[in-house]
Design an enzyme around this catalytic site. Structure first.
Site, PDB file in Angstrom:
ATOM      1  N   LYS A  66      41.050  42.087  50.214  1.00 20.54           N
ATOM      2  CA  LYS A  66      42.440  42.220  49.753  1.00 20.54           C
ATOM      3  C   LYS A  66      43.179  43.361  50.465  1.00 20.54           C
ATOM      4  O   LYS A  66      42.552  44.215  51.116  1.00 20.54           O
ATOM      5  CB  LYS A  66      42.430  42.416  48.233  1.00 20.54           C
ATOM      6  CG  LYS A  66      41.848  41.206  47.475  1.00 20.54           C
ATOM      7  CD  LYS A  66      42.019  41.378  45.968  1.00 20.54           C
ATOM      8  CE  LYS A  66      41.465  40.182  45.214  1.00 20.54           C
ATOM      9  NZ  LYS A  66      41.750  40.243  43.759  1.00 20.54           N
ATOM     10  N   TYR A 106      46.728  31.582  43.564  1.00 25.31           N
ATOM     11  CA  TYR A 106      46.397  32.053  42.207  1.00 25.31           C
ATOM     12  C   TYR A 106      47.109  31.238  41.126  1.00 25.31           C
ATOM     13  O   TYR A 106      47.281  31.728  39.998  1.00 25.31           O
ATOM     14  CB  TYR A 106      46.752  33.537  42.071  1.00 25.31           C
ATOM     15  CG  TYR A 106      45.727  34.460  42.695  1.00 25.31           C
ATOM     16  CD1 TYR A 106      44.415  34.497  42.229  1.00 25.31           C
ATOM     17  CD2 TYR A 106      46.070  35.314  43.745  1.00 25.31           C
ATOM     18  CE1 TYR A 106      43.474  35.355  42.790  1.00 25.31           C
ATOM     19  CE2 TYR A 106      45.140  36.177  44.302  1.00 25.31           C
ATOM     20  CZ  TYR A 106      43.830  36.188  43.820  1.00 25.31           C
ATOM     21  OH  TYR A 106      42.891  37.039  44.367  1.00 25.31           O
ATOM     22  N   PHE A 114      49.718  39.251  34.127  1.00 28.75           N
ATOM     23  CA  PHE A 114      49.562  40.031  35.366  1.00 28.75           C
ATOM     24  C   PHE A 114      49.937  39.247  36.618  1.00 28.75           C
ATOM     25  O   PHE A 114      49.857  39.771  37.731  1.00 28.75           O
ATOM     26  CB  PHE A 114      48.123  40.563  35.486  1.00 28.75           C
ATOM     27  CG  PHE A 114      47.058  39.491  35.461  1.00 28.75           C
ATOM     28  CD1 PHE A 114      46.750  38.744  36.598  1.00 28.75           C
ATOM     29  CD2 PHE A 114      46.335  39.229  34.299  1.00 28.75           C
ATOM     30  CE1 PHE A 114      45.781  37.773  36.579  1.00 28.75           C
ATOM     31  CE2 PHE A 114      45.350  38.248  34.271  1.00 28.75           C
ATOM     32  CZ  PHE A 114      45.066  37.522  35.414  1.00 28.75           C
ATOM     33  N   ARG A 142      29.260  37.194  44.465  1.00 31.56           N
ATOM     34  CA  ARG A 142      29.782  37.787  43.225  1.00 31.56           C
ATOM     35  C   ARG A 142      28.973  39.025  42.833  1.00 31.56           C
ATOM     36  O   ARG A 142      29.518  40.005  42.323  1.00 31.56           O
ATOM     37  CB  ARG A 142      29.815  36.738  42.113  1.00 31.56           C
ATOM     38  CG  ARG A 142      30.863  35.658  42.408  1.00 31.56           C
ATOM     39  CD  ARG A 142      30.981  34.639  41.318  1.00 31.56           C
ATOM     40  NE  ARG A 142      31.626  35.141  40.110  1.00 31.56           N
ATOM     41  CZ  ARG A 142      32.926  35.346  39.986  1.00 31.56           C
ATOM     42  NH1 ARG A 142      33.735  35.114  41.005  1.00 31.56           N
ATOM     43  NH2 ARG A 142      33.432  35.781  38.859  1.00 31.56           N
ATOM     44  N   THR A 148      35.008  42.383  37.979  1.00 25.89           N
ATOM     45  CA  THR A 148      36.414  42.251  38.393  1.00 25.89           C
ATOM     46  C   THR A 148      37.153  43.576  38.301  1.00 25.89           C
ATOM     47  O   THR A 148      37.914  43.943  39.207  1.00 25.89           O
ATOM     48  CB  THR A 148      37.123  41.204  37.498  1.00 25.89           C
ATOM     49  OG1 THR A 148      36.396  39.979  37.575  1.00 25.89           O
ATOM     50  CG2 THR A 148      38.549  40.963  37.952  1.00 25.89           C
ATOM     51  N   ARG A 159      33.405  46.433  44.931  1.00 29.26           N
ATOM     52  CA  ARG A 159      34.558  46.876  44.134  1.00 29.26           C
ATOM     53  C   ARG A 159      34.392  48.329  43.692  1.00 29.26           C
ATOM     54  O   ARG A 159      35.389  49.069  43.621  1.00 29.26           O
ATOM     55  CB  ARG A 159      34.760  45.941  42.948  1.00 29.26           C
ATOM     56  CG  ARG A 159      35.415  44.621  43.396  1.00 29.26           C
ATOM     57  CD  ARG A 159      35.401  43.596  42.317  1.00 29.26           C
ATOM     58  NE  ARG A 159      36.224  42.441  42.653  1.00 29.26           N
ATOM     59  CZ  ARG A 159      36.041  41.230  42.141  1.00 29.26           C
ATOM     60  NH1 ARG A 159      35.066  41.017  41.270  1.00 29.26           N
ATOM     61  NH2 ARG A 159      36.830  40.239  42.487  1.00 29.26           N
ATOM     62  N   ASN A 169      41.345  45.389  43.369  1.00 30.59           N
ATOM     63  CA  ASN A 169      39.879  45.337  43.266  1.00 30.59           C
ATOM     64  C   ASN A 169      39.190  44.908  44.574  1.00 30.59           C
ATOM     65  O   ASN A 169      38.086  44.366  44.561  1.00 30.59           O
ATOM     66  CB  ASN A 169      39.455  44.463  42.086  1.00 30.59           C
ATOM     67  CG  ASN A 169      39.881  43.011  42.232  1.00 30.59           C
ATOM     68  OD1 ASN A 169      40.620  42.668  43.157  1.00 30.59           O
ATOM     69  ND2 ASN A 169      39.430  42.163  41.329  1.00 30.59           N
ATOM     70  N   HIS A 172      38.057  39.231  46.674  1.00 29.63           N
ATOM     71  CA  HIS A 172      38.012  38.037  45.822  1.00 29.63           C
ATOM     72  C   HIS A 172      36.860  37.177  46.302  1.00 29.63           C
ATOM     73  O   HIS A 172      36.577  37.125  47.498  1.00 29.63           O
ATOM     74  CB  HIS A 172      39.320  37.229  45.937  1.00 29.63           C
ATOM     75  CG  HIS A 172      39.209  35.858  45.344  1.00 29.63           C
ATOM     76  ND1 HIS A 172      39.399  35.622  44.009  1.00 29.63           N
ATOM     77  CD2 HIS A 172      38.862  34.662  45.904  1.00 29.63           C
ATOM     78  CE1 HIS A 172      39.197  34.324  43.765  1.00 29.63           C
ATOM     79  NE2 HIS A 172      38.875  33.727  44.909  1.00 29.63           N
ATOM     80  N   GLU A 183      39.243  26.445  47.339  1.00 27.78           N
ATOM     81  CA  GLU A 183      39.725  27.682  47.963  1.00 27.78           C
ATOM     82  C   GLU A 183      39.495  27.695  49.475  1.00 27.78           C
ATOM     83  O   GLU A 183      40.343  28.177  50.232  1.00 27.78           O
ATOM     84  CB  GLU A 183      39.052  28.885  47.298  1.00 27.78           C
ATOM     85  CG  GLU A 183      39.508  29.078  45.855  1.00 27.78           C
ATOM     86  CD  GLU A 183      38.927  30.314  45.204  1.00 27.78           C
ATOM     87  OE1 GLU A 183      39.394  30.659  44.102  1.00 27.78           O
ATOM     88  OE2 GLU A 183      38.013  30.946  45.781  1.00 27.78           O
TER      89      GLU A 183
HETATM   90  P1  CMP Z   1      40.231  37.920  41.667  1.00 29.04           P
HETATM   91  O1  CMP Z   1      38.758  37.854  41.703  1.00 29.04           O
HETATM   92  O2  CMP Z   1      40.976  37.831  42.938  1.00 29.04           O
HETATM   93  O3  CMP Z   1      40.769  36.786  40.676  1.00 29.04           O
HETATM   94  C1  CMP Z   1      41.981  36.878  39.993  1.00 29.04           C
HETATM   95  C2  CMP Z   1      42.565  38.244  40.094  1.00 29.04           C
HETATM   96  O4  CMP Z   1      43.518  38.560  39.083  1.00 29.04           O
HETATM   97  C3  CMP Z   1      41.478  39.269  39.892  1.00 29.04           C
HETATM   98  O5  CMP Z   1      40.636  39.286  40.981  1.00 29.04           O
HETATM   99  C4  CMP Z   1      42.283  40.512  39.664  1.00 29.04           C
HETATM  100  O6  CMP Z   1      42.741  41.058  40.888  1.00 29.04           O
HETATM  101  C5  CMP Z   1      43.473  39.967  38.891  1.00 29.04           C
HETATM  102  N1  CMP Z   1      43.327  40.222  37.452  1.00 29.04           N
HETATM  103  C6  CMP Z   1      42.479  39.626  36.605  1.00 29.04           C
HETATM  104  N2  CMP Z   1      42.644  40.111  35.358  1.00 29.04           N
HETATM  105  C7  CMP Z   1      43.634  41.036  35.439  1.00 29.04           C
HETATM  106  C8  CMP Z   1      44.278  41.888  34.502  1.00 29.04           C
HETATM  107  N3  CMP Z   1      43.917  41.877  33.209  1.00 29.04           N
HETATM  108  N4  CMP Z   1      45.250  42.699  34.941  1.00 29.04           N
HETATM  109  C9  CMP Z   1      45.620  42.705  36.243  1.00 29.04           C
HETATM  110  N5  CMP Z   1      45.048  41.906  37.180  1.00 29.04           N
HETATM  111  C10 CMP Z   1      44.068  41.091  36.784  1.00 29.04           C
END
Ligand code: CMP
Length: 200
Positions: A66, A106, A114, A142, A148, A159, A169, A172, A183
């Site tokens: 990212k 997304y 969010f 993962r 996450t 992360r 984070n 992905h 994806e």
């Molecule tokens: P990712 O694995 O890219 O999948 C969805 C993304 O949404 C996740 O990583 C985070 O970057 C974001 N995300 C998920 N939950 C939240 C949250 N509660 N607040 C802000 N961002 C979020």
């Protein structure tokens, strides 16, 4: 035109195998699958059986490095982490997502509070998208990424090393085989994905 001798065919194919090598292959990579180990003729049928068996569990997953991790100069460290874990990079590009691209990727989160911030973050700078291949690649990636929420990620995970919080984070990764297929297709067409040597 001169006919190809068996020797010139072998020489050309060896060169082709070298050219067709994937971007990187970690210590845990699979030399049998990629045809790099010198395989003795008498062992070829059993080797093929082992390769067939392994193919059952070989998966592909989509990874995104990212904008926060790209801005930190962490691309190399993160790609090395994948390679060291035995994942093979079979497709990769550096791109800058526009708003439609991020919203589309997304879309499953479009009702979440969010979502707007996530799209703004994902379009804030370049990202590296790649396809990782290996045995159990989805779960392995993962595990390498960690939780996450970067503040909750286990020490040593990507992360924990490069992320900041739940939004910023660092990486992905696809969460299952069906998601991975969708994806990967979102960013890559078939001609952009390195084919295994035995498919040539
Ligand atoms: P990712 O694995 O890219 O999948 C969805 C993304 O949404 C996740 O990583 C985070 O970057 C974001 N995300 C998920 N939950 C939240 C949250 N509660 N607040 C802000 N961002 C979020």
């Amino acid at each position: 035109m001169a006919a190809w001798s068996r020797k010139s065919y072998r020489t050309a194919r060896a060169a082709l195998v070298r050219v067709a090598s994937p971007v990187c292959r970690g210590e845990g990579g699979d030399p049998v699958k990629w045809g790099h180990a010198p395989i003795h003729a008498s062992k070829q049928s059993s080797t093929r059986a082992v390769a067939e068996e392994r193919k059952q569990t070989v998966e592909r997953t989509l990874s995104i490095i990212k904008p926060d991790a790209v801005a930190k100069g962490a691309i190399g460290d993160i790609l090395k982490t994948f390679c060291d874990a035995g994942l093979t990079i079979i497709a990769m590009k550096l791109i800058h997502l526009d708003e439609d691209g991020a919203r589309g990727f997304y879309a499953v989160h479009k009702e979440r509070p969010f979502f707007t911030d996530l799209v703004a973050f994902m379009t804030s700078g370049p990202v590296v998208v790649s396809v990782l291949e290996g045995e159990g690649a989805i779960a392995k990636n993962r595990e390498l990424m960690g939780a996450t929420d970067s503040t909750q990620a286990e020490a040593g995970t990507i992360r924990a090393r490069f992320g900041t919080d739940i939004e910023r984070n660092a990486v992905h990764g696809s969460d299952g085989p069906d998601t991975a297929r969708i994806e990967i297709g979102y960013f890559f067409n078939a001609s952009e994905i390195q084919a295994p040597v035995e498919a040539l």
